[in-house]
Design a protein around this motif. Sequence first.
Motif, PDB file in Angstrom:
ATOM      1  N   LEU A  92      49.235  38.407  34.314  1.00  8.41           N
ATOM      2  CA  LEU A  92      47.958  37.741  34.563  1.00  8.41           C
ATOM      3  C   LEU A  92      46.702  38.631  34.231  1.00  8.41           C
ATOM      4  O   LEU A  92      46.771  39.707  33.993  1.00  8.41           O
ATOM      5  CB  LEU A  92      47.534  37.664  36.235  1.00  8.41           C
ATOM      6  CG  LEU A  92      48.788  36.659  36.809  1.00  8.41           C
ATOM      7  CD1 LEU A  92      48.446  36.714  38.416  1.00  8.41           C
ATOM      8  CD2 LEU A  92      48.652  35.164  36.179  1.00  8.41           C
ATOM      9  N   PRO A  93      45.871  37.876  33.546  1.00  9.43           N
ATOM     10  CA  PRO A  93      44.574  38.595  33.091  1.00  9.43           C
ATOM     11  C   PRO A  93      43.701  39.184  33.949  1.00  9.43           C
ATOM     12  O   PRO A  93      43.480  38.884  35.101  1.00  9.43           O
ATOM     13  CB  PRO A  93      43.634  37.378  32.458  1.00  9.43           C
ATOM     14  CG  PRO A  93      44.028  35.925  33.300  1.00  9.43           C
ATOM     15  CD  PRO A  93      45.425  36.282  33.608  1.00  9.43           C
ATOM     16  N   GLU A  99      35.635  35.728  36.965  1.00 15.05           N
ATOM     17  CA  GLU A  99      36.166  36.951  36.531  1.00 15.05           C
ATOM     18  C   GLU A  99      37.027  37.416  37.818  1.00 15.05           C
ATOM     19  O   GLU A  99      37.852  37.966  37.760  1.00 15.05           O
ATOM     20  CB  GLU A  99      35.596  37.987  35.737  1.00 15.05           C
ATOM     21  CG  GLU A  99      35.216  37.101  34.485  1.00 15.05           C
ATOM     22  CD  GLU A  99      36.395  36.830  33.343  1.00 15.05           C
ATOM     23  OE1 GLU A  99      37.332  37.702  33.470  1.00 15.05           O
ATOM     24  OE2 GLU A  99      36.228  35.871  32.771  1.00 15.05           O
ATOM     25  N   GLN A 100      35.994  37.492  38.629  1.00 16.61           N
ATOM     26  CA  GLN A 100      36.464  38.456  39.902  1.00 16.61           C
ATOM     27  C   GLN A 100      37.713  37.453  40.790  1.00 16.61           C
ATOM     28  O   GLN A 100      38.436  38.220  41.249  1.00 16.61           O
ATOM     29  CB  GLN A 100      35.308  38.334  41.234  1.00 16.61           C
ATOM     30  CG  GLN A 100      34.172  39.309  40.643  1.00 16.61           C
ATOM     31  CD  GLN A 100      32.994  39.507  41.647  1.00 16.61           C
ATOM     32  OE1 GLN A 100      32.944  38.846  42.657  1.00 16.61           O
ATOM     33  NE2 GLN A 100      32.043  40.082  41.284  1.00 16.61           N
ATOM     34  N   ALA A 101      37.402  36.135  40.775  1.00 13.53           N
ATOM     35  CA  ALA A 101      38.633  35.635  41.133  1.00 13.53           C
ATOM     36  C   ALA A 101      39.806  35.810  40.473  1.00 13.53           C
ATOM     37  O   ALA A 101      41.184  35.699  41.028  1.00 13.53           O
ATOM     38  CB  ALA A 101      38.114  34.080  41.269  1.00 13.53           C
ATOM     39  N   LYS A 102      39.676  35.992  38.922  1.00 15.35           N
ATOM     40  CA  LYS A 102      41.225  36.365  38.405  1.00 15.35           C
ATOM     41  C   LYS A 102      41.876  37.691  38.889  1.00 15.35           C
ATOM     42  O   LYS A 102      42.757  37.812  38.976  1.00 15.35           O
ATOM     43  CB  LYS A 102      40.593  36.465  36.871  1.00 15.35           C
ATOM     44  CG  LYS A 102      40.263  35.369  36.217  1.00 15.35           C
ATOM     45  CD  LYS A 102      40.111  35.460  34.566  1.00 15.35           C
ATOM     46  CE  LYS A 102      39.550  34.291  33.996  1.00 15.35           C
ATOM     47  NZ  LYS A 102      39.387  34.400  32.613  1.00 15.35           N
ATOM     48  N   GLY A 103      40.731  38.781  39.103  1.00 15.61           N
ATOM     49  CA  GLY A 103      41.211  39.860  39.424  1.00 15.61           C
ATOM     50  C   GLY A 103      41.976  39.806  40.890  1.00 15.61           C
ATOM     51  O   GLY A 103      43.049  40.558  41.355  1.00 15.61           O
ATOM     52  N   THR A 104      41.167  39.159  41.608  1.00 18.88           N
ATOM     53  CA  THR A 104      41.695  38.791  43.138  1.00 18.88           C
ATOM     54  C   THR A 104      43.037  38.133  42.969  1.00 18.88           C
ATOM     55  O   THR A 104      44.363  38.464  43.655  1.00 18.88           O
ATOM     56  CB  THR A 104      41.008  38.089  43.937  1.00 18.88           C
ATOM     57  OG1 THR A 104      39.457  38.744  43.848  1.00 18.88           O
ATOM     58  CG2 THR A 104      41.482  37.818  45.241  1.00 18.88           C
ATOM     59  N   LYS A 149      46.668  39.756  44.128  1.00 18.03           N
ATOM     60  CA  LYS A 149      47.472  39.003  45.239  1.00 18.03           C
ATOM     61  C   LYS A 149      49.037  38.829  44.839  1.00 18.03           C
ATOM     62  O   LYS A 149      50.020  38.995  45.544  1.00 18.03           O
ATOM     63  CB  LYS A 149      46.937  37.725  45.789  1.00 18.03           C
ATOM     64  CG  LYS A 149      47.745  37.038  46.611  1.00 18.03           C
ATOM     65  CD  LYS A 149      46.989  35.794  47.186  1.00 18.03           C
ATOM     66  CE  LYS A 149      47.689  34.999  48.204  1.00 18.03           C
ATOM     67  NZ  LYS A 149      49.042  34.842  47.996  1.00 18.03           N
ATOM     68  N   ALA A 150      49.013  38.365  43.622  1.00 22.66           N
ATOM     69  CA  ALA A 150      50.429  38.146  42.894  1.00 22.66           C
ATOM     70  C   ALA A 150      51.322  39.467  42.854  1.00 22.66           C
ATOM     71  O   ALA A 150      52.589  39.215  43.213  1.00 22.66           O
ATOM     72  CB  ALA A 150      50.250  37.311  41.655  1.00 22.66           C
TER      73      ALA A 150
END
Length: 501
Positions: free
Chosen positions: A124-125, A139-144, A148-149
């Motif tokens: 994941l990015p 972008e913060q949502a991508k990190g979150t 989680k994954a």
Amino acid sequence: MSVRNLDWSPLDLDSDPVRADPDVVRDAQKRYQHIADTIDDAVAKLQKIVDTGSDSLAGQYVDGLKSDAGSLKDRLTKAAVRYHDVATEIGRYEPDLDRGLSETAGALTDAEEARNAQTKAKALPDPQKGSDGTTSPEEQAKGTAKDKATTDADGQLAAAKKRLDDALGALNVAGKRFGDAVNCKKYDDGLSDSFKDKLDAIMAKISQIFAIIGMILGVLAILIPGVDVLVFAGIVAGAVTLVANVVLYADGKGSVLDVVLGAVGLGLAGLGAAVSLIGKGMSSAAKAAASFRPRPAPAPPGGGIQMVPLRPIGAGGAGRPVPNYSRPFGPGNTPPPRPIPNYSRPFGPGNLPPGRPVPNFSRPFGPPAPNAANQWQNLSEWFNNPATNWLLGKLGAITPDVGFWASAWAQLKGAGSMWATLLSDPLKFGKDLGSILTGLKGAQDLAAIMRAAGLGAISPLWYVWGGINGAFGIGAGFVYTGGRLNGWIPAVNPPGQVATS
């Protein structure tokens, strides 16, 4: 189903944690149940014999048969209990085993899925910052989402490992229950190996191993005859074998003939030590006698006489050589006055009448003629070694001129000399080897030594003794021992014992 051949690396394992084949376990359960049912059937038939009235049986054997049948029935009844218990407990264990196999396989599947999830989470990015150095909500949502994954995948792997541990734990509990249920300590049926049984198994292996070692040493003692190290090692091997056979026989699992032949072999070795000392004493005496039979020395240069003084000259001195003077005596047949020889001191110039040759008594009479007697060496025997010399207090009676290890080297060279005649003089080699095989070599050597010293012939009993040793070595040492090791010769047991191979 066979043992699983899977990749267990997702669970950090190198191999299958449950190495069991359910099909083999099921077959074992059927086999034990069949044995138990067969024993039950035999017990029922024996019970019929026990319960049969005397009217149905006739003859003097009736009471003995019923007694033996009753004894055998009781023993089989006890044995049947264990076989029934084993069959029953295997049946209880089978579902636990199937469950354990299923759970561990499921844990492996979960671990593989967790590893795949971890791989996807890593792919994941990561969140990226903007040109102004800030991170947008997207972008913060991508990190979150990536965090989680990753966390979910790690948790899934941990759960798979816990599932594996729980499955193995449950399987171990079932295995312990199975083992405790059929533990040999619970039964007094004669089927469990006692300490005596385990000791007998060890002794049987020791007997077999040292019997083979003894045969190898026996062959070497023939090919390289007379080497004290080989003979000593063979006797040690025979002693160890005898001890093991005695223990086996005492426990009813050995052959009485193994014990008897082993004891006879060691007895012959011990008696051979005494006989060897007698033979060495005779050889030493012959060597000493040969040294007193010198060859006459050659005449001294320039003539003259070489006289051997036998005893003091004087009255009764007959038999001493009389010098033949070269001129007649004077008037009256009396020699002219001349110095009287002084026979109280060694002969020499001035101690004989002038003008007469002076005997050369300062020269030796010559070395002894080479023969079997004066060339004999007092070498060590197998019983003259550092161990037995220490035990026997180093008795002077068995101390030879040449020590144990030096003797071994001399004996080894002697064997090499024998083999050197294999091609150069095959007839002599054949005679030497034949005398070794028949045990007559020692008697022949002793006879040659005694003849060379002029001491006459030896007793025929020496040849009898050698023949007995040769026959025993071939018969018991090779034929019997080899036959027992290969199972060609069965054990010989007294009444009441069961023969074992």
